[in-house]
Write an enzyme that holds these catalytic residues in place. Structure first.
Site, PDB file in Angstrom:
ATOM      1  N   GLU A 178      39.883  26.038  38.256  1.00 52.29           N
ATOM      2  CA  GLU A 178      40.973  26.097  37.295  1.00 52.29           C
ATOM      3  C   GLU A 178      40.263  25.810  35.830  1.00 52.29           C
ATOM      4  O   GLU A 178      39.086  25.582  35.870  1.00 52.29           O
ATOM      5  CB  GLU A 178      41.995  24.944  37.737  1.00 52.29           C
ATOM      6  CG  GLU A 178      42.719  25.469  38.951  1.00 52.29           C
ATOM      7  CD  GLU A 178      43.990  24.425  39.248  1.00 52.29           C
ATOM      8  OE1 GLU A 178      44.099  23.595  38.772  1.00 52.29           O
ATOM      9  OE2 GLU A 178      44.850  25.002  40.144  1.00 52.29           O
ATOM     10  N   CYS A 209      41.169  32.450  41.604  1.00 48.80           N
ATOM     11  CA  CYS A 209      41.572  32.244  42.987  1.00 48.80           C
ATOM     12  C   CYS A 209      40.398  32.002  43.902  1.00 48.80           C
ATOM     13  O   CYS A 209      39.329  32.661  43.593  1.00 48.80           O
ATOM     14  CB  CYS A 209      42.568  33.031  43.359  1.00 48.80           C
ATOM     15  SG  CYS A 209      44.229  33.033  42.716  1.00 48.80           S
ATOM     16  N   GLU A 251      40.091  33.446  46.772  1.00 50.49           N
ATOM     17  CA  GLU A 251      39.725  34.838  47.462  1.00 50.49           C
ATOM     18  C   GLU A 251      38.746  35.337  46.238  1.00 50.49           C
ATOM     19  O   GLU A 251      37.673  36.033  46.938  1.00 50.49           O
ATOM     20  CB  GLU A 251      40.769  35.626  47.614  1.00 50.49           C
ATOM     21  CG  GLU A 251      41.969  34.977  48.273  1.00 50.49           C
ATOM     22  CD  GLU A 251      42.880  34.406  47.419  1.00 50.49           C
ATOM     23  OE1 GLU A 251      42.420  33.609  46.881  1.00 50.49           O
ATOM     24  OE2 GLU A 251      44.128  34.673  47.466  1.00 50.49           O
ATOM     25  N   CYS A 270      47.722  35.419  45.945  1.00 42.98           N
ATOM     26  CA  CYS A 270      48.781  36.121  45.029  1.00 42.98           C
ATOM     27  C   CYS A 270      48.508  37.529  44.606  1.00 42.98           C
ATOM     28  O   CYS A 270      47.823  38.351  45.165  1.00 42.98           O
ATOM     29  CB  CYS A 270      48.198  35.241  43.684  1.00 42.98           C
ATOM     30  SG  CYS A 270      46.842  35.993  42.915  1.00 42.98           S
TER      31      CYS A 270
END
Ligand code: THU
Length: 141
Positions: free
Chosen positions: A47, A56, A58, A96
């Site tokens: 983040e 993210c 992944e 996501c």
């Protein structure tokens, strides 16, 4: 699709999750990606103070694999945990929308996405069912 060791992939995702950098959401995500060459690449969410800059788990794992020259993949395991409140956040962490689009660049419809709570408790979805009609410039998904 070739058989592979789901538990090993889940273990790798759970292990790397402790390295997640998630001071803003408190949602720690680990991912482990199996390439067709048989190697496992891991990633975590990273983040940022400027929220949209974060990435993210992944996509971190894919970036590591692509950087090592990999282009073909079998499966990814995603595992998420809200540290301060384990009741928050989904039990099975789903990719996501941005990650689904990202994965369609390198993976076909049969690519497996394992959303795991533990080595024994997980769901498996195929990318084709999570991202029907994906946008692509080259070929068709
Ligand atoms: N996140 C992931 O790393 N992977 C997912 O599949 C879902 C969301 C991260 C992004 C952000 O750092 C945090 O989870 C909360 O949205």
């Amino acid at each position: 699709m070739a058989e592979y060791d789901k538990q090993a992939l889940i273990r790798a995702a759970l292990e790397v999750r402790s390295n997640a950098y998630a001071p803003y959401s408190g949602f720690y995500v680990g991912a482990a990606l199996l390439s067709e060459s048989g190697r496992i690449y891991t990633g975590v969410n990273v983040e940022n103070s400027s929220f949209p800059v974060g990435t993210c788990a992944e996509r971190s794992a894919f970036a590591a694999a692509i950087s090592s020259g990999e282009r073909k993949f079998v499966a990814v395991c995603i595992t998420g945990e809200k540290k301060d409140n384990p009741m928050l956040g989904a039990k099975y962490c789903m990719p996501c929308g941005m990650c689904r689009q990202f994965m369609t660049e390198f993976c076909d419809k049969d690519f497996e996405i394992i959303s795991a709570a533990s080595e024994e408790d997980y769901q498996v979805n195929k990318l084709g069912s999570l991202m029907p009609g994906a946008f692509m410039l080259f070929g068709a998904f």
